[in-house]
Design an enzyme around this catalytic site. Structure first.
Site, PDB file in Angstrom:
ATOM      1  N   ASP A 420       0.671  -0.957  -0.192  1.00  0.00           N
ATOM      2  CA  ASP A 420      -0.142   0.037  -0.259  1.00  0.00           C
ATOM      3  C   ASP A 420       0.912   1.165  -0.305  1.00  0.00           C
ATOM      4  O   ASP A 420       1.705   1.478   0.628  1.00  0.00           O
ATOM      5  CB  ASP A 420      -1.270  -0.232   1.077  1.00  0.00           C
ATOM      6  CG  ASP A 420      -1.894   1.438   1.005  1.00  0.00           C
ATOM      7  OD1 ASP A 420      -2.815   1.052   0.619  1.00  0.00           O
ATOM      8  OD2 ASP A 420      -1.695   2.373   1.568  1.00  0.00           O
ATOM      9  N   ASN A 428      -1.847  13.559  -4.113  1.00  0.00           N
ATOM     10  CA  ASN A 428      -2.394  13.581  -4.906  1.00  0.00           C
ATOM     11  C   ASN A 428      -3.523  15.414  -4.830  1.00  0.00           C
ATOM     12  O   ASN A 428      -3.491  15.574  -5.950  1.00  0.00           O
ATOM     13  CB  ASN A 428      -3.751  12.524  -4.687  1.00  0.00           C
ATOM     14  CG  ASN A 428      -3.962  11.424  -6.028  1.00  0.00           C
ATOM     15  OD1 ASN A 428      -3.070  11.780  -6.714  1.00  0.00           O
ATOM     16  ND2 ASN A 428      -4.660  10.187  -6.176  1.00  0.00           N
ATOM     17  N   HIS A 433      -4.503  14.751  -9.790  1.00  0.00           N
ATOM     18  CA  HIS A 433      -4.585  13.432 -10.172  1.00  0.00           C
ATOM     19  C   HIS A 433      -3.811  12.385 -11.603  1.00  0.00           C
ATOM     20  O   HIS A 433      -3.430  11.872 -11.575  1.00  0.00           O
ATOM     21  CB  HIS A 433      -6.308  12.980 -10.231  1.00  0.00           C
ATOM     22  CG  HIS A 433      -6.764  13.433  -8.885  1.00  0.00           C
ATOM     23  ND1 HIS A 433      -7.193  11.726  -8.569  1.00  0.00           N
ATOM     24  CD2 HIS A 433      -7.579  14.087  -8.776  1.00  0.00           C
ATOM     25  CE1 HIS A 433      -7.961  12.389  -7.099  1.00  0.00           C
ATOM     26  NE2 HIS A 433      -8.046  14.312  -7.732  1.00  0.00           N
ATOM     27  N   ASP A 437      -1.248   9.590 -11.315  1.00  0.00           N
ATOM     28  CA  ASP A 437      -1.353   8.492 -11.903  1.00  0.00           C
ATOM     29  C   ASP A 437      -0.014   8.181 -12.910  1.00  0.00           C
ATOM     30  O   ASP A 437      -0.075   7.474 -13.555  1.00  0.00           O
ATOM     31  CB  ASP A 437      -2.288   9.202 -13.676  1.00  0.00           C
ATOM     32  CG  ASP A 437      -4.202   9.531 -13.077  1.00  0.00           C
ATOM     33  OD1 ASP A 437      -3.723   8.470 -11.362  1.00  0.00           O
ATOM     34  OD2 ASP A 437      -4.752   9.395 -13.867  1.00  0.00           O
ATOM     35  N   GLU A 463      -4.862   2.648  -4.088  1.00  0.00           N
ATOM     36  CA  GLU A 463      -3.619   2.657  -4.198  1.00  0.00           C
ATOM     37  C   GLU A 463      -2.825   1.192  -3.822  1.00  0.00           C
ATOM     38  O   GLU A 463      -1.970   0.894  -3.345  1.00  0.00           O
ATOM     39  CB  GLU A 463      -2.274   3.768  -3.615  1.00  0.00           C
ATOM     40  CG  GLU A 463      -3.322   4.003  -2.083  1.00  0.00           C
ATOM     41  CD  GLU A 463      -4.909   4.601  -1.831  1.00  0.00           C
ATOM     42  OE1 GLU A 463      -5.183   5.060  -1.042  1.00  0.00           O
ATOM     43  OE2 GLU A 463      -5.126   4.528  -3.227  1.00  0.00           O
TER      44      GLU A 463
END
Length: 535
Positions: A420, A428, A433, A437, A463
């Site tokens: 994780d 973010n 975003h 990404d 994630e």
């Protein structure tokens, strides 16, 4: 415990009631042992009570609640009668016993009445279902029949009796030897015995039988085992269908061979006719697919010459199934070989026909090499996460199931790394975003670059990632996890404050996925940017 209490009271209500009455009785009244109880003879009151208890235990097996309760009430009356021997018998007790007995009898009468009504209703249902079944099988044009272990008819429908020139009732107890020529009956007996012995069905077997009209008929026969309520085979069930007209159409197809040739010469699909291990006919498209001319194939080569050796068993089985009548139509794929040795994927549709009075195989063939490539590409796309290029969660659970099965069968240990990303939400929020990404893609590449050829990586959440390491214990997997954690820290922490927490577990755990997930949460709880191994 609350759920179990009503069940306990329902099941053991009578002993509880009897103990309660006895306890209250001896607490409320002074006890005096009657003189006749001192004699060695068994007092009748005790005998009545014991007999009623035994009767209750027997009646309880009937599982009819009202009768059980009624007898339990009568047993309670016998107990009070027994207890009154120790405290005297005032008139009110005698009246009470009578009332209890009457109440018990009323309950039992209601129970027996309901039991009789239930039995009648069940008989009506069974009768209706039997009538429905008989109506159904009598109005089906196929021949339906049931046989016992000696292959005697137990039940037949009207259609089956009609082809034997009799009625269903007159066929009961007889066998096929009473209706078919000896050799044909002997063949059907062998099939019945095979089904009973192996428990395997015979499906759509084509037979030639002589019916009551004296003519030969082609019949498609299906036979299955007939089991009783204990799961033991008690005979066979058969369904037969007259396919004579279909066979006649196949004969007409032979007569239309010239027309068939005209229609197929310009067809872009490969068409063939195969008999006696060689091709009797191929159209230009078929020859072109394999890189031959027609004259090099017809009468000279057969399917084996055009099949990749490893796939010959597939082709051979389908040929035998059609020639023996086991299957009238097949659809399968195999790898073919062109004249120059190139291997390609082929798809076949084929059926059994009669050519010049003998069985043959006619079908079509397509070169599906390009289609297979596109199918493989689509399959890969369906397995991949579009953002990171890693495998997706659906494919993970497929591979997880395979690995668990291998572990159970062969004890092949494997490990999972449950990963994780720490601080991803903040990243973010801060960078947007699109940048998030880009980071996910980069981490996906880090994971792929860290794996051996046998390993695999999956994105299972926003994630969250999982790495599967075959033939790897959790102690070995920990080293892999530490390398990944260190690389991610070096690449992303300075700018984005991003690290990873990794949980490690192997297949010796009772639930490897759950334990790896929990280990990951332990890693996050204990400061993040660390590896935690499940114990």
């Amino acid at each position: 415990m609350k759920d179990k209490l009503p069940d306990i009271l329902r099941k053991y209500w009578l002993p509880i009631v009897l103990w309660a009455i006895a306890l209250i009785w001896f607490t409320s009244f002074s006890v005096q042992i009657p003189e006749r109880w001192i004699t060695p003879q068994l007092p009748k009151e005790e005998a009545y009570f014991l007999a009623s208890v035994v009767g209750y235990l027997i009646i309880r097996r009937l599982k009819i609640r009202r009768i059980e309760v009624g007898w339990g009430i009568i047993t309670t009356g016998f107990l009070i009668d027994l207890l009154s021997e120790f405290t005297g018998e005032p008139e009110i007790i005698t009246n009470l016993i009578g009332i209890i007995m009457v109440a018990g009898l009323i309950f039992m009468a209601r129970g027996f009445y309901q039991f009789v009504l239930f039995q009648k209703k069940q008989q009506d249902i069974i009768r209706a279902e039997r009538d429905l079944l008989q109506t159904l099988i009598d109005n089906i044009p196929d021949y339906i029949y049931f046989k016992d272990m000696k292959n005697r008819f137990v039940r037949v429908n009207k259609a089956r009796a009609r082809i034997a020139g009799t009625t269903p009732e007159k066929m009961i107890g007889k066998t096929n030897f009473d209706f078919f020529p000896h050799e044909e009956a002997k063949r059907t007996f062998a099939d019945d015995d095979y089904v009973k012995k192996t428990g395997k069905p015979i499906v759509d077997k084509i037979e030639e039988l002589t019916l009551i009209d004296g003519k030969k008929h082609w019949v498609s026969v299906t036979k299955i085992p007939w089991y009783d309520h204990e799961g033991k085979i008690r005979g066979t069930i058969g369904v037969s269908r007259d396919i004579t007209e279909r066979r006649m159409m196949e004969e007409k197809l032979r007569e239309a061979e010239k027309t068939f040739r005209i229609l197929t010469e310009n067809c872009p699909v490969g068409i063939y006719l195969f008999q006696d291990n060689v091709f009797k006919y191929v159209n230009p498209a078929f020859a072109r697919i394999f890189g031959y001319n027609i004259h090099e194939l017809v009468g000279k080569k057969g399917p084996r010459d055009l099949t990749y050796p490893d796939d010959w068993s597939i082709v051979e089985k389908n040929i035998k199934d059609r020639l023996t009548g086991k299957a009238d139509f097949v659809h399968y794929t195999f790898r073919g070989m062109r004249r120059e040795g190139e291997i390609f994927d082929a798809e076949v549709f084929g059926s059994r026909v009669i050519h010049q009075g003998r069985p043959a195989i006619m079908g079509t063939l397509l070169d599906i090499t390009e289609r297979k490539k596109y199918e493989k590409m689509l399959q890969e796309l369906a397995r991949k996460d579009h953002l990171t290029g890693l495998f997706n969660d659906r494919y993970f659970y497929e591979k997880m199931k395979e690995q668990l099965n291998r572990f159970k069968r062969y004890k092949e240990i494997f490990s999972l790394l449950y990963i994780d990303i720490d601080g991803f939400k903040s990243c973010n929020d801060k960078y947007g975003h699109l940048e998030g990404d880009r980071i996910l893609k980069h981490i996906g590449k880090v994971l792929k670059d860290s794996l051996r050829k046998m390993d695999s990586a999956y994105r299972v959440g926003g994630e969250e990632f999982v790495i599967m390491l075959p033939h790897t214990s959790k102690e070995e997997a920990k080293n892999v996890a530490e390398r990944i954690r260190e690389v991610v820290h070096q690449l992303f922490y300075h700018k984005y404050q991003i690290t990873v927490s990794i949980g490690v577990a192997d297949s010796t755990s009772d639930n490897i996925l759950q334990e790896a997930d929990q280990a990951m949460y332990r890693a996050k709880k204990n400061g993040k940017n660390r590896v935690w191994v499940a114990h």
